[in-house]
Design a protein around this motif. Structure first.
Motif, PDB file in Angstrom:
ATOM      1  N   MET A   1      -8.875   3.677   3.036  1.00  0.00           N
ATOM      2  CA  MET A   1     -10.093   3.980   2.281  1.00  0.00           C
ATOM      3  C   MET A   1     -11.214   4.295   3.262  1.00  0.00           C
ATOM      4  SD  MET A   1     -10.018   0.759  -0.339  1.00  0.00           S
ATOM      5  CE  MET A   1     -11.501   1.199  -1.244  1.00  0.00           C
TER       6      MET A   1
ATOM      7  N   VAL B   1       0.836  -1.204   0.000  1.00  0.00           N
ATOM      8  CA  VAL B   1       0.000   0.000   0.000  1.00  0.00           C
ATOM      9  C   VAL B   1       0.870   1.253   0.000  1.00  0.00           C
ATOM     10  CG1 VAL B   1      -1.673   1.300   1.400  1.00  0.00           C
ATOM     11  CG2 VAL B   1      -1.961  -1.145   1.104  1.00  0.00           C
TER      12      VAL B   1
ATOM     13  N   GLY C   1      -6.507  -4.354  -7.623  1.00  0.00           N
ATOM     14  CA  GLY C   1      -6.886  -3.709  -6.369  1.00  0.00           C
ATOM     15  C   GLY C   1      -8.259  -4.167  -5.890  1.00  0.00           C
TER      16      GLY C   1
ATOM     17  N   TYR D   1       1.230   0.833  -6.148  1.00  0.00           N
ATOM     18  CA  TYR D   1      -0.026   0.349  -5.567  1.00  0.00           C
ATOM     19  C   TYR D   1      -1.229   0.756  -6.419  1.00  0.00           C
ATOM     20  CZ  TYR D   1      -3.990   0.266  -2.374  1.00  0.00           C
ATOM     21  OH  TYR D   1      -5.221   0.056  -1.816  1.00  0.00           O
ATOM     22  N   GLU D   2      -2.097  -0.209  -6.706  1.00  0.00           N
ATOM     23  CA  GLU D   2      -3.269   0.079  -7.534  1.00  0.00           C
ATOM     24  C   GLU D   2      -4.420   0.547  -6.646  1.00  0.00           C
ATOM     25  OE1 GLU D   2      -2.069  -3.078  -7.258  1.00  0.00           O
ATOM     26  OE2 GLU D   2      -1.226  -3.676  -9.194  1.00  0.00           O
ATOM     27  N   ASP D   3      -4.959   1.707  -6.963  1.00  0.00           N
ATOM     28  CA  ASP D   3      -6.101   2.223  -6.207  1.00  0.00           C
ATOM     29  C   ASP D   3      -7.358   1.481  -6.662  1.00  0.00           C
ATOM     30  OD1 ASP D   3      -8.060   3.603  -4.940  1.00  0.00           O
ATOM     31  OD2 ASP D   3      -7.864   5.419  -6.148  1.00  0.00           O
TER      32      ASP D   3
END
Lengths: 214, 65
Positions: free
Chosen positions: A181, A95, A157, A100-102
């Protein structure tokens, strides 16, 4: 399979690692779970090298506590719980990485619009159909191949959030905290993941004869 | 009146947190009247069950061993 991934099994190597005397027996038991552990870790990490590392670390940790386990079923449950923690650690590190993929931007709600009429009700041909007795598929190896393929088709993600929730069994609060998130965004991502996974299984397994012939 | 698109969102959310009383009631009514959404809900439960099979416990099916 790399030889370095084999668990320590000889008395001399267990002595080197300061492992309990019954470690050789436990190592043999553990090596029987290795393939399953690797599949589980690979599905979630989508990276063979990280998955290998997590599995090795989990097996070593299990060996170090080997004297506490006399029973195969409990050993398996235990080593998987260690593996789950290793996977969460790796996700936690990722993260913070720039690659890092949102998850929130991966699927657009509009992607599912074709399933619904303009009034928000199912289209005639997308209305969920009867899956019969879907639990019977659990006994069918081909089902799990399709399941993995469908999981791998989810964006990375999105799949991560789903697997943290459903495979690692984390509460949404924990997932949100780990991934920074909001709760609402977590729920949105989980909804999209479930929608996508259901659609994929429906098309690739249940709509064919596979599910019924299981 | 809730539509199917809204219902699918709530059917996912009910797996993650408690819905408000009004939402629960509206969803219950919707799934009573809509067979597609009633199936969707069963299929959501199946997805959860399938995902939990990934972590072996004492009842792991032979096919996973």
């Amino acid at each position: 399979m790399r030889s370095s991934t084999e668990p320590a099994a000889s008395p001399s190597s267990t002595a080197q690692h300061g492992l309990p005397p019954q470690a050789a027996d436990i190592a043999a038991e553990l090596s029987g779970f290795r393939r399953e552990m690797l599949r589980f870790a690979t599905l979630q990490l989508r990276d063979q090298a990280s998955a290998e590392d997590a599995v090795q670390e989990a097996m070593l940790a299990a060996l170090q506590g080997a004297d506490r386990f006399g029973e195969r079923a409990r050993l398996k449950t235990w080593v998987f719980s260690i593996l789950k923690n290793k996977i969460v650690d790796i996700i936690r590190r990722r993260v913070r990485e720039p690659t890092y993929e949102d998850p929130l931007g991966e699927i657009d709600d509009a992607d599912f619009d074709p399933l619904f009429q303009s009034n928000g009700h199912w289209q005639r041909d997308t209305r969920p159909s009867d899956w019969g007795d879907p639990e019977r598929s659990f006994e069918n190896r081909s089902f799990w191949a399709v399941f993995d393929a469908c999981m791998n088709r989810l964006p990375p993600g999105t799949a991560r959030v789903f697997m943290m929730r459903e495979m690692l069994g984390l509460e949404t609060d924990e997932i949100c905290a780990e991934l920074s998130m909001s709760s609402n965004n977590c729920w949105v991502v989980l909804h999209r993941a479930r929608m996508g996974l259901r659609l994929c299984l429906d098309q690739r397994w249940f709509a064919g004869t596979g599910g019924l012939a299981a | 009146m809730m539509n199917c698109k809204q219902a699918t969102r709530l059917m996912s959310e009910e797996m993650d947190h408690d819905l408000a009383a009004g939402e629960r009631l509206a969803l219950r009514l919707h799934t009573l009247l809509c067979s597609g959404c009633a199936r969707y809900r069963e299929q959501m439960a199946f997805l959860r069950q399938a995902s939990r099979q990934q972590v072996p416990d004492d009842d792991t099916p032979q096919s996973l061993r």
